[in-house]
Enzyme design. Structure first.
Site, PDB file in Angstrom:
ATOM      1  CB  CYS A  81      -1.388   0.286   1.107  1.00  0.00           C
ATOM      2  SG  CYS A  81      -2.467   1.319   1.005  1.00  0.00           S
ATOM      3  CG  HIS A 171      -3.535  -3.983   3.186  1.00  0.00           C
ATOM      4  ND1 HIS A 171      -2.894  -3.295   3.611  1.00  0.00           N
ATOM      5  CD2 HIS A 171      -4.403  -2.570   2.219  1.00  0.00           C
ATOM      6  CE1 HIS A 171      -2.768  -2.177   4.041  1.00  0.00           C
ATOM      7  NE2 HIS A 171      -3.496  -1.177   2.918  1.00  0.00           N
ATOM      8  CD  GLU A 173      -1.072  -6.418   5.280  1.00  0.00           C
ATOM      9  OE1 GLU A 173      -0.635  -6.405   3.784  1.00  0.00           O
ATOM     10  OE2 GLU A 173      -0.833  -5.096   5.000  1.00  0.00           O
TER      11      GLU A 173
END
Lengths: 192, 274
Positions: A81, A171, A173
């Protein structure tokens, strides 16, 4: 330590470390110059603001160090990001501050509504749905764009790569199992 | 195009997950760890944890549960809120392992909070929540009635560096009578920020009504999503069958059948519907 998550005084660094722990990939969160010199790869978490992040990196005296380690020593850099955006020097959000400038291009406000582009959206190449939450968009040469996403008919670079430098606009994650797979594949892959 | 989201709400009171009805009745559900695990397994798109003990002073009850280790269990985004009173508290929450903070009362008491937090974490890290009861805006766990009109407040939020607006209908909380469509439609005229609707969801059709009759970005629910295994998946299958775009991460596989969009397939080369 092989993987270092850069501590820039903001960012969802804990979430990112949690994801690496899930993948059984050891990592530390740090802004200590010694740790940075010892690390082999860097991760730059999102959930931050460009100007503030760059200011903090300079405050911690690691901005120039990272420049050297990544662009000269060719250590791997994975930006998420904001971390993907900071790869570029021209950042609309950062006002008078500049990003690292490792790729030619710029980052400017997404010309669409509603903003931010938030939620799950499908990558055009990988065909997987991943989580986005951003208001700024990367512009760079096609050759570095590995995958894109469509938002209100705007094509947004979602994965960019130039050799040892990789950026994810989404993202990984926080994109479920699919996101973790994508993250793992990139972290463990040889970029040569 | 980005998908419509289903957000699971986990309400915490004095350290345990509770079911809330009308903001004054609370029944215990159980542990935070289990709630987070289930929401991940059941294919929700995001989680929002709201601490309602906090009006007395943030966080002793909240940090009493091991929030940091519970957050390790989520691979989908987590937002946390409930009585956040300072930048440091908010920053501490992100540091424990989440992506966004949810704020309400501090919007009325500290006009610098939003810009200072957004300067560090980005505006997308902030969800502004509004509690509405009988068309009035409330703060501090619905104890403090604010005199500002809905329009003025939304216009104000629209001008701030925040990411999303969460509209919580106190009147419909726990009643399973559907979302407040009229309210969402009205609010949409005052802002172009993504809207999350909360309060009133009781059946699959409520989600479809929300996404067909409003431009809401996300439907949030607490009570109904805790009790039914796979309820989010069922809702999303139903939405997709009715042409609303939602995320589809995994298909559930039991023995040699697959379960996709509420149809059962025999796992053969041709994927026959049973």
């Amino acid at each position: 330590m092989k993987y270092l998550i850069i501590d820039y005084g903001a960012g969802n660094t804990t979430s990112l470390k949690n994801a690496l722990d899930q993948l059984d990939i050891a990592s530390i969160i740090s802004n200590n110059p010694k740790d940075i010199k010892n690390a082999q790869s860097y991760l730059f978490a999102g959930v931050g603001s460009a100007k503030h992040a760059i200011n903090r990196l300079k405050e911690y005296q690691i901005y120039n160090l990272l420049q050297e380690e990544v662009s000269i020593k060719k250590k791997k850099f994975f930006g998420i990001c904001l971390g993907a955006q900071i790869i570029f020097s021209s950042l609309e959000e950062a006002e008078d501050e500049q990003g690292f400038g490792w790729l030619n291009g710029s980052v400017s406000k997404l010309n669409s509504k509603p903003l931010p582009h938030v939620g799950w959206n499908q990558l055009e190449q990988l065909r997987e749905e991943v989580y986005f939450d951003h208001s700024f968009k990367i512009e760079c040469q096609d050759i570095y764009i590995k995958d894109t996403v469509a938002y209100n008919n705007i094509e947004i670079p979602a994965i960019i790569q130039k050799e040892n430098i990789i950026g994810f606009q989404f993202h990984p994650e926080k994109s479920g199992i699919v996101g973790l797979e994508i993250l793992k594949n990139y972290l463990l892959k040889d970029v040569g | 195009m980005s998908r419509k989201r289903i957000i699971g709400i986990i309400t915490i009171k004095d350290g345990i997950v509770v079911q809330s009805i009308g903001f004054n009745t609370y029944l215990p559900i159980g542990s935070l760890n289990i709630a987070i695990e289930y929401f991940n397994d059941w294919e929700l798109d995001e989680i929002a944890i709201i601490d309602i003990s906090a009006s007395k002073g943030y966080a002793d009850s909240f940090y009493g549960i091991d929030l940091k280790s519970a957050l390790k269990l989520s691979s989908i985004p987590v937002s946390i809120g409930g009585g956040i009173k300072s930048y440091d508290q908010a920053a501490k929450l992100i540091d424990l392992g989440c992506e966004k903070i949810i704020v309400n009362s501090i919007l009325f008491s500290d006009e610098n909070f939003i810009s200072s937090f957004a300067n560090s974490y980005g505006s997308q890290a902030i969800i502004a929540a509004i509690d509405i009861h009988k068309n009035s805006i409330y703060s501090n766990s619905a104890t403090n009635k604010q005199s500002i009109s809905l329009q003025n407040h939304i216009n104000y939020l629209d001008s701030l560096p925040i990411g999303e607006i969460l509209i919580n209908s106190i009147d419909r909380d726990g009643l399973k009578i559907g979302y407040d469509i009229k309210l969402i439609n009205e609010i949409e005229t005052f802002t172009s920020k993504p809207i999350i609707s909360l309060g009133g969801a009781g059946k699959m059709e409520d989600f479809l009504t929300l996404f067909k009759q409003t431009n809401a970005s996300a439907a949030a629910a607490g009570n109904m999503l805790h009790f039914t295994e796979h309820s989010a998946m069922t809702i999303k299958g139903y939405l997709r069958n009715n042409k609303v775009n939602t995320r589809k991460e995994i298909t559930f596989i039991y023995n040699d059948t697959k379960f996709i969009d509420n149809k059962i397939y025999k796992k053969t080369d041709k994927n026959e519907i049973l």
